[in-house]
Design a protein around this motif. Sequence first.
Motif, PDB file in Angstrom:
ATOM      1  N   GLU A   5     -29.940 -94.598 102.825  1.00  0.00           N
ATOM      2  CA  GLU A   5     -29.142 -93.834 101.873  1.00  0.00           C
ATOM      3  C   GLU A   5     -29.656 -94.122 100.469  1.00  0.00           C
ATOM      4  O   GLU A   5     -30.307 -95.139 100.226  1.00  0.00           O
ATOM      5  CB  GLU A   5     -27.671 -94.225 101.973  1.00  0.00           C
ATOM      6  CG  GLU A   5     -27.032 -93.766 103.272  1.00  0.00           C
ATOM      7  CD  GLU A   5     -25.552 -94.116 103.347  1.00  0.00           C
ATOM      8  OE1 GLU A   5     -25.102 -95.018 102.605  1.00  0.00           O
ATOM      9  OE2 GLU A   5     -24.851 -93.487 104.148  1.00  0.00           O
ATOM     10  N   PHE A   6     -29.335 -93.214  99.539  1.00  0.00           N
ATOM     11  CA  PHE A   6     -29.754 -93.379  98.149  1.00  0.00           C
ATOM     12  C   PHE A   6     -28.540 -93.193  97.261  1.00  0.00           C
ATOM     13  O   PHE A   6     -27.884 -92.157  97.305  1.00  0.00           O
ATOM     14  CB  PHE A   6     -30.841 -92.347  97.802  1.00  0.00           C
ATOM     15  CG  PHE A   6     -31.380 -92.501  96.414  1.00  0.00           C
ATOM     16  CD1 PHE A   6     -32.211 -93.564  96.091  1.00  0.00           C
ATOM     17  CD2 PHE A   6     -31.049 -91.590  95.425  1.00  0.00           C
ATOM     18  CE1 PHE A   6     -32.714 -93.709  94.808  1.00  0.00           C
ATOM     19  CE2 PHE A   6     -31.551 -91.721  94.141  1.00  0.00           C
ATOM     20  CZ  PHE A   6     -32.386 -92.782  93.830  1.00  0.00           C
ATOM     21  N   CYS A  39     -31.005 -82.373 104.703  1.00  0.00           N
ATOM     22  CA  CYS A  39     -31.041 -83.746 105.232  1.00  0.00           C
ATOM     23  C   CYS A  39     -31.016 -84.778 104.102  1.00  0.00           C
ATOM     24  O   CYS A  39     -30.324 -85.786 104.201  1.00  0.00           O
ATOM     25  CB  CYS A  39     -32.285 -83.948 106.099  1.00  0.00           C
ATOM     26  SG  CYS A  39     -32.195 -83.106 107.686  1.00  0.00           S
ATOM     27  N   ALA A  40     -31.778 -84.528 103.051  1.00  0.00           N
ATOM     28  CA  ALA A  40     -31.827 -85.479 101.933  1.00  0.00           C
ATOM     29  C   ALA A  40     -30.466 -85.585 101.254  1.00  0.00           C
ATOM     30  O   ALA A  40     -30.019 -86.687 100.925  1.00  0.00           O
ATOM     31  CB  ALA A  40     -32.893 -85.073 100.928  1.00  0.00           C
ATOM     32  N   THR A  41     -29.771 -84.459 101.063  1.00  0.00           N
ATOM     33  CA  THR A  41     -28.468 -84.519 100.396  1.00  0.00           C
ATOM     34  C   THR A  41     -27.447 -85.274 101.239  1.00  0.00           C
ATOM     35  O   THR A  41     -26.554 -85.912 100.694  1.00  0.00           O
ATOM     36  CB  THR A  41     -27.933 -83.114 100.054  1.00  0.00           C
ATOM     37  OG1 THR A  41     -27.831 -82.343 101.238  1.00  0.00           O
ATOM     38  CG2 THR A  41     -28.821 -82.431  99.051  1.00  0.00           C
ATOM     39  N   PHE A  42     -27.610 -85.240 102.547  1.00  0.00           N
ATOM     40  CA  PHE A  42     -26.725 -85.997 103.430  1.00  0.00           C
ATOM     41  C   PHE A  42     -26.852 -87.498 103.182  1.00  0.00           C
ATOM     42  O   PHE A  42     -25.899 -88.250 103.369  1.00  0.00           O
ATOM     43  CB  PHE A  42     -27.054 -85.663 104.890  1.00  0.00           C
ATOM     44  CG  PHE A  42     -26.220 -86.406 105.883  1.00  0.00           C
ATOM     45  CD1 PHE A  42     -24.906 -86.032 106.116  1.00  0.00           C
ATOM     46  CD2 PHE A  42     -26.739 -87.491 106.574  1.00  0.00           C
ATOM     47  CE1 PHE A  42     -24.124 -86.720 107.030  1.00  0.00           C
ATOM     48  CE2 PHE A  42     -25.967 -88.184 107.501  1.00  0.00           C
ATOM     49  CZ  PHE A  42     -24.657 -87.794 107.722  1.00  0.00           C
ATOM     50  N   LEU A  43     -28.024 -87.933 102.715  1.00  0.00           N
ATOM     51  CA  LEU A  43     -28.283 -89.360 102.488  1.00  0.00           C
ATOM     52  C   LEU A  43     -27.881 -89.840 101.093  1.00  0.00           C
ATOM     53  O   LEU A  43     -27.975 -91.025 100.799  1.00  0.00           O
ATOM     54  CB  LEU A  43     -29.768 -89.655 102.720  1.00  0.00           C
ATOM     55  CG  LEU A  43     -30.266 -89.422 104.144  1.00  0.00           C
ATOM     56  CD1 LEU A  43     -31.780 -89.514 104.188  1.00  0.00           C
ATOM     57  CD2 LEU A  43     -29.617 -90.409 105.108  1.00  0.00           C
ATOM     58  N   THR A  45     -25.466 -90.963  98.095  1.00  0.00           N
ATOM     59  CA  THR A  45     -24.151 -91.579  97.936  1.00  0.00           C
ATOM     60  C   THR A  45     -23.951 -91.927  96.464  1.00  0.00           C
ATOM     61  O   THR A  45     -24.885 -91.871  95.667  1.00  0.00           O
ATOM     62  CB  THR A  45     -24.019 -92.871  98.777  1.00  0.00           C
ATOM     63  OG1 THR A  45     -24.972 -93.825  98.293  1.00  0.00           O
ATOM     64  CG2 THR A  45     -24.235 -92.608 100.258  1.00  0.00           C
ATOM     65  N   GLY A  46     -22.746 -92.303  96.106  1.00  0.00           N
ATOM     66  CA  GLY A  46     -22.454 -92.806  94.758  1.00  0.00           C
ATOM     67  C   GLY A  46     -22.876 -91.852  93.655  1.00  0.00           C
ATOM     68  O   GLY A  46     -22.619 -90.652  93.712  1.00  0.00           O
ATOM     69  N   GLU A  47     -23.542 -92.406  92.620  1.00  0.00           N
ATOM     70  CA  GLU A  47     -23.957 -91.604  91.467  1.00  0.00           C
ATOM     71  C   GLU A  47     -24.933 -90.506  91.854  1.00  0.00           C
ATOM     72  O   GLU A  47     -24.925 -89.422  91.262  1.00  0.00           O
ATOM     73  CB  GLU A  47     -24.568 -92.490  90.392  1.00  0.00           C
ATOM     74  CG  GLU A  47     -23.558 -93.286  89.616  1.00  0.00           C
ATOM     75  CD  GLU A  47     -24.164 -93.948  88.390  1.00  0.00           C
ATOM     76  OE1 GLU A  47     -25.226 -93.503  87.913  1.00  0.00           O
ATOM     77  OE2 GLU A  47     -23.559 -94.906  87.907  1.00  0.00           O
ATOM     78  N   ALA A  48     -25.782 -90.767  92.828  1.00  0.00           N
ATOM     79  CA  ALA A  48     -26.726 -89.741  93.262  1.00  0.00           C
ATOM     80  C   ALA A  48     -25.981 -88.544  93.845  1.00  0.00           C
ATOM     81  O   ALA A  48     -26.338 -87.398  93.597  1.00  0.00           O
ATOM     82  CB  ALA A  48     -27.714 -90.315  94.278  1.00  0.00           C
ATOM     83  N   ARG A  49     -24.930 -88.792  94.592  1.00  0.00           N
ATOM     84  CA  ARG A  49     -24.112 -87.712  95.167  1.00  0.00           C
ATOM     85  C   ARG A  49     -23.418 -86.936  94.054  1.00  0.00           C
ATOM     86  O   ARG A  49     -23.392 -85.708  94.066  1.00  0.00           O
ATOM     87  CB  ARG A  49     -23.090 -88.279  96.146  1.00  0.00           C
ATOM     88  CG  ARG A  49     -22.019 -87.308  96.613  1.00  0.00           C
ATOM     89  CD  ARG A  49     -22.514 -86.163  97.432  1.00  0.00           C
ATOM     90  NE  ARG A  49     -22.966 -86.636  98.721  1.00  0.00           N
ATOM     91  CZ  ARG A  49     -23.459 -85.840  99.657  1.00  0.00           C
ATOM     92  NH1 ARG A  49     -23.534 -84.550  99.452  1.00  0.00           N
ATOM     93  NH2 ARG A  49     -23.882 -86.313 100.782  1.00  0.00           N
ATOM     94  N   LEU A  50     -22.871 -87.645  93.057  1.00  0.00           N
ATOM     95  CA  LEU A  50     -22.213 -86.981  91.930  1.00  0.00           C
ATOM     96  C   LEU A  50     -23.195 -86.110  91.162  1.00  0.00           C
ATOM     97  O   LEU A  50     -22.874 -84.987  90.777  1.00  0.00           O
ATOM     98  CB  LEU A  50     -21.578 -88.010  90.997  1.00  0.00           C
ATOM     99  CG  LEU A  50     -20.409 -88.795  91.565  1.00  0.00           C
ATOM    100  CD1 LEU A  50     -19.972 -89.878  90.585  1.00  0.00           C
ATOM    101  CD2 LEU A  50     -19.250 -87.862  91.876  1.00  0.00           C
TER     102      LEU A  50
END
Length: 150
Positions: A5-6, A39-43, A45-50
Amino acid sequence: MDPKEFSGTTDPMIAEGWIKSIEVIFAFMELQDADRVRCATFLLTGEARLWWESASVLTGEFMTLRQRDNSVAEFVRKFERGCHFVPLIDNDAWEKLRHFIDGLRSILRRDARVASPTTYAVAVSRVLAAEQDQREIESDRQGKRPYQAP
Protein backbone atom coordinates in the motif's frame (compact mmCIF):
# COMPACT_ATOMS: atom_id res chain seq x y z
CA MET A 1 2.09 -10.93 -5.42
CA ASP A 2 1.75 -8.92 -2.20
CA PRO A 3 1.64 -5.35 -3.59
CA LYS A 4 2.45 -2.72 -0.98
CA GLU A 5 0.00 0.00 0.00
CA PHE A 6 1.05 3.63 -0.45
CA SER A 7 0.06 6.30 2.07
CA GLY A 8 1.88 9.24 0.50
CA THR A 9 5.17 11.02 0.97
CA THR A 10 6.90 14.26 0.05
CA ASP A 11 9.97 12.24 -0.97
CA PRO A 12 9.70 11.63 -4.73
CA MET A 13 12.21 8.78 -4.54
CA ILE A 14 9.93 6.78 -2.22
CA ALA A 15 6.93 7.47 -4.46
CA GLU A 16 8.92 6.47 -7.55
CA GLY A 17 10.05 3.25 -5.82
CA TRP A 18 6.45 2.34 -5.02
CA ILE A 19 5.39 3.02 -8.61
CA LYS A 20 8.20 0.86 -9.98
CA SER A 21 7.31 -1.98 -7.61
CA ILE A 22 3.69 -2.11 -8.75
CA GLU A 23 4.62 -1.62 -12.42
CA VAL A 24 6.51 -4.93 -12.23
CA ILE A 25 3.35 -6.62 -10.97
CA PHE A 26 1.18 -4.91 -13.59
CA ALA A 27 3.54 -5.95 -16.39
CA PHE A 28 3.47 -9.57 -15.18
CA MET A 29 -0.34 -9.46 -15.09
CA GLU A 30 -0.42 -7.81 -18.55
CA LEU A 31 -2.84 -5.13 -17.35
CA GLN A 32 -4.05 -2.35 -19.64
CA ASP A 33 -3.61 1.28 -18.52
CA ALA A 34 -7.19 1.69 -17.21
CA ASP A 35 -6.86 -1.49 -15.13
CA ARG A 36 -3.47 -0.33 -13.83
CA VAL A 37 -5.06 2.90 -12.58
CA ARG A 38 -7.90 1.03 -10.86
CA CYS A 39 -5.49 -1.42 -9.19
CA ALA A 40 -3.08 1.32 -8.11
CA THR A 41 -5.86 3.44 -6.58
CA PHE A 42 -6.97 0.42 -4.57
CA LEU A 43 -3.52 0.44 -2.92
CA LEU A 44 -3.65 4.12 -1.89
CA THR A 45 -4.25 4.93 1.77
CA GLY A 46 -4.05 7.98 4.04
CA GLU A 47 -2.89 11.22 2.42
CA ALA A 48 -2.34 9.51 -0.92
CA ARG A 49 -6.00 8.42 -0.94
CA LEU A 50 -7.14 11.95 -0.04
CA TRP A 51 -5.01 13.41 -2.81
CA TRP A 52 -6.42 10.95 -5.33
CA GLU A 53 -10.01 11.66 -4.28
CA SER A 54 -9.48 15.39 -4.73
CA ALA A 55 -8.32 14.79 -8.29
CA SER A 56 -11.22 14.66 -10.68
CA VAL A 57 -10.04 13.86 -14.19
CA LEU A 58 -7.33 11.66 -15.61
CA THR A 59 -6.30 13.30 -18.87
CA GLY A 60 -3.57 11.51 -20.76
CA GLU A 61 -0.57 11.24 -18.46
CA PHE A 62 -1.58 14.10 -16.17
CA MET A 63 -3.86 14.47 -13.21
CA THR A 64 -5.87 17.69 -13.09
CA LEU A 65 -6.64 18.73 -9.56
CA ARG A 66 -9.85 20.73 -9.10
CA GLN A 67 -10.27 23.57 -6.63
CA ARG A 68 -13.93 22.86 -5.89
CA ASP A 69 -14.85 24.47 -2.54
CA ASN A 70 -11.26 24.92 -1.36
CA SER A 71 -9.81 28.37 -0.86
CA VAL A 72 -7.06 29.34 -3.28
CA ALA A 73 -4.48 28.89 -0.50
CA GLU A 74 -5.69 25.34 0.22
CA PHE A 75 -5.84 24.53 -3.49
CA VAL A 76 -2.26 25.78 -3.93
CA ARG A 77 -1.11 23.50 -1.08
CA LYS A 78 -2.83 20.46 -2.61
CA PHE A 79 -1.66 21.34 -6.11
CA GLU A 80 1.98 21.69 -5.04
CA ARG A 81 1.79 18.44 -3.08
CA GLY A 82 0.27 16.69 -6.08
CA CYS A 83 2.97 18.03 -8.40
CA HIS A 84 5.53 15.98 -6.46
CA PHE A 85 3.89 12.90 -7.93
CA VAL A 86 3.80 14.22 -11.50
CA PRO A 87 7.30 15.38 -12.42
CA LEU A 88 6.22 16.10 -16.00
CA ILE A 89 4.11 18.95 -14.59
CA ASP A 90 6.42 19.94 -11.73
CA ASN A 91 9.48 20.22 -13.98
CA ASP A 92 7.77 22.05 -16.85
CA ALA A 93 6.89 25.66 -15.97
CA TRP A 94 4.31 26.03 -18.74
CA GLU A 95 2.54 22.73 -17.89
CA LYS A 96 2.48 23.65 -14.20
CA LEU A 97 0.92 27.05 -15.00
CA ARG A 98 -1.61 25.50 -17.39
CA HIS A 99 -2.69 22.75 -14.99
CA PHE A 100 -2.98 25.19 -12.11
CA ILE A 101 -5.23 27.53 -14.08
CA ASP A 102 -7.29 24.65 -15.48
CA GLY A 103 -7.97 23.40 -11.94
CA LEU A 104 -9.40 26.69 -10.65
CA ARG A 105 -13.10 27.38 -10.15
CA SER A 106 -14.57 28.91 -13.31
CA ILE A 107 -14.73 32.52 -12.09
CA LEU A 108 -11.14 32.47 -10.83
CA ARG A 109 -10.00 30.61 -13.94
CA ARG A 110 -11.51 33.41 -16.03
CA ASP A 111 -9.74 36.06 -13.94
CA ALA A 112 -6.45 34.19 -14.26
CA ARG A 113 -6.77 33.87 -18.03
CA VAL A 114 -7.63 37.57 -18.41
CA ALA A 115 -4.54 38.45 -16.37
CA SER A 116 -2.39 36.31 -18.72
CA PRO A 117 0.20 35.32 -16.10
CA THR A 118 3.49 34.13 -17.51
CA THR A 119 4.60 32.09 -14.48
CA TYR A 120 2.99 29.88 -11.86
CA ALA A 121 4.04 32.27 -9.06
CA VAL A 122 2.41 35.24 -10.81
CA ALA A 123 -0.75 33.20 -11.40
CA VAL A 124 -0.97 32.25 -7.71
CA SER A 125 -0.50 35.87 -6.66
CA ARG A 126 -3.17 37.14 -9.08
CA VAL A 127 -5.65 34.42 -8.20
CA LEU A 128 -5.23 35.08 -4.47
CA ALA A 129 -6.01 38.76 -5.17
CA ALA A 130 -8.98 37.78 -7.36
CA GLU A 131 -10.35 35.58 -4.57
CA GLN A 132 -10.13 38.52 -2.15
CA ASP A 133 -11.91 40.71 -4.70
CA GLN A 134 -14.64 38.07 -4.97
CA ARG A 135 -15.10 38.10 -1.20
CA GLU A 136 -15.42 41.89 -1.21
CA ILE A 137 -17.93 41.79 -4.08
CA GLU A 138 -20.00 39.24 -2.19
CA SER A 139 -19.79 41.35 0.96
CA ASP A 140 -20.93 44.44 -1.02
CA ARG A 141 -23.88 42.46 -2.40
CA GLN A 142 -24.91 41.61 1.13
CA GLY A 143 -24.52 45.24 2.22
CA LYS A 144 -21.70 44.40 4.59
CA ARG A 145 -18.67 46.31 3.38
CA PRO A 146 -15.70 45.21 5.53
CA TYR A 147 -14.24 47.98 7.66
CA GLN A 148 -11.00 49.36 6.29
CA ALA A 149 -8.82 51.66 8.40
CA PRO A 150 -8.35 55.16 6.93
